[in-house]
Design an enzyme around this catalytic site. Structure first.
Site, PDB file in Angstrom:
ATOM      1  N   TYR A  26       0.811  -1.217   0.000  1.00 23.16           N
ATOM      2  CA  TYR A  26       0.000   0.000   0.000  1.00 23.16           C
ATOM      3  C   TYR A  26       0.845   1.268   0.000  1.00 23.16           C
ATOM      4  CZ  TYR A  26      -4.342  -2.557   0.508  1.00 23.16           C
ATOM      5  OH  TYR A  26      -5.411  -3.379   0.275  1.00 23.16           O
TER       6      TYR A  26
ATOM      7  N   GLU B 205      -5.854 -29.335   8.280  1.00 20.92           N
ATOM      8  CA  GLU B 205      -5.733 -28.688   6.970  1.00 20.92           C
ATOM      9  C   GLU B 205      -6.698 -27.530   6.790  1.00 20.92           C
ATOM     10  OE1 GLU B 205      -6.575 -29.535   2.233  1.00 20.92           O
ATOM     11  OE2 GLU B 205      -6.546 -31.225   3.614  1.00 20.92           O
TER      12      GLU B 205
ATOM     13  N   ASP C  30      -7.167 -33.818   4.138  1.00 22.36           N
ATOM     14  CA  ASP C  30      -8.020 -34.577   3.227  1.00 22.36           C
ATOM     15  C   ASP C  30      -7.218 -35.688   2.554  1.00 22.36           C
ATOM     16  OD1 ASP C  30     -10.223 -32.999   3.754  1.00 22.36           O
ATOM     17  OD2 ASP C  30      -9.912 -31.666   2.042  1.00 22.36           O
TER      18      ASP C  30
END
Length: 377
Positions: free
Chosen positions: A120, A206, A259
């Protein structure tokens, strides 16, 4: 004038003690090279280790992935259009000068800043936050020092909860015991001190959805005192640093709950072995991470319904093949076997697929049995 010289001398002495003579020498050498090129009317050139090539990365079982000593170098010229594009919309020379001098002045003033602050400061110059992140990593790798040593921090996205208390650098006491609200992972892991915990293990989760489910079920106190942490998918540096800090301090097992798909496995590998930031592997990796679940073999063993499974996509298969070729897989025959099973069955599943067995199966049966009877690889 004499007083000013003395004060200046004392300032630089304290500066050397704070950030190290070696770091300043690295920064000064880069600046000197740019200034010398400009004074000779030559295009500044920046040489960076090639972080994207596996040929430049070696594997050490005690550390994880790390940059090879003879890594190939990528040369980026300020007068080359492709290089200028890589570093933003302006010419690379301008960007390099701004960055090198900014880091130097930043260390002189002994302040810290965040990646977002840099972006920024001149959004048109950098174009995107991703550009800033990439440049910070490149410069850190070029100087062979962590970004933290340059007093540049990244905003954390991770969450942590469980049997854990500690003090932030400014003295703020952080208590992670709440069963319903998680604590944001600190943006300054190096400043954490006075860690107190009775946890028996740390579990990396996760995804945020699974993490929130564990919070809702009060998992951290039902089974045994523990700590759970999530990087909300692909982990940020601070989440990885926090896991490493807990491992170094508490000396307790570190488990991963991801997963049963190539993406989840890759995330787990990043915590354990590292990533493209292999030049920082010694402070980011946790070689003791164990794969708790969801294992591909669990899908068969638990007879997870077929409608809860998803066929591997071409992209999944490509990712899985790539993972199986990673240099660290030879030291993990259990992981390799699970991944080969996934390759054979050609199916994947999310942790949430266990809800097809029963709504609370994950926290009431699956995880307690896994942790009690050693169901990890």
């Amino acid at each position: 004038r004499a007083c000013r010289l003395v004060r200046k001398k004392n300032f630089f002495f304290s500066l050397y003690l704070k950030i190290g003579k070696e770091i300043l020498n690295h920064i000064e050498n880069v600046i000197l090279g740019i200034v010398t090129s400009l004074s000779n009317n030559e295009a500044p050139v920046l040489s960076l280790p090639n972080r994207s090539s596996w040929a430049n990365i070696s594997f050490d079982s005690a550390i994880g992935l790390q940059m090879s000593s003879g890594s190939s170098i990528t040369t980026i010229r300020s007068d080359c259009p492709s290089s200028a594009t890589k570093f933003g919309e302006k010419t690379q020379a301008l960007l390099l000068k701004q960055f090198c001098f900014s880091w130097f002045l930043l260390n002189l003033s002994r302040f810290t800043c965040f990646h977002r602050d840099i972006y920024y400061n001149d959004t048109q110059l950098f174009g995107s936050q991703t550009t800033v992140d990439r440049i910070v990593d490149d410069i850190s790798c070029m100087l062979k020092i962590p970004r933290r040593s340059l007093h540049v921090l990244a905003t954390s996205k991770g969450l942590i909860s469980g049997d854990l208390c500690y003090l932030e650098e400014d003295g703020t006491r952080i208590d992670c015991h709440s069963s319903s609200n998680a604590v944001a992972v600190s943006s300054n892991i190096g400043g954490i001190r006075n860690i107190v915990s009775s946890a028996k293990f740390v579990m990396i989760v996760e995804k945020d959805a699974t993490f929130q489910r564990l919070l809702d079920d009060n998992f951290c106190t039902k089974l045994s005192p523990c700590i759970i942490i999530t990087g909300k998918g692909m982990p940020d540096v601070n989440s990885r640093l926090m896991v490493r800090k807990l491992w170094d301090t508490l000396h307790i097992p570190i488990f991963a709950l991801v997963d049963a798909d190539p993406h989840g496995i890759e995330i787990m590998c990043i915590y354990k072995y590292g990533s493209a930031m292999s030049f920082e592997a010694h402070s980011l990796t946790v070689p003791s991470v164990m794969w708790l679940g969801l294992l591909p073999s669990d899908l068969q063993r638990l007879r997870v319904p077929d409608d809860a499974l998803t066929p591997l996509s071409k992209r999944d298969e490509s990712k899985l093949n790539s993972l199986l070729k990673r240099p660290y897989l030879t030291s993990q025959p259990g992981w390799q076997k699970e991944m080969e099973l996934m390759q054979q069955t050609k199916v994947k599943a999310e942790i949430q697929s266990l809800a097809a067995i029963s709504p609370d199966f994950l926290t009431s049966t699956y995880l307690p049995n896994k942790l009690r009877y050693g169901g990890w690889v």
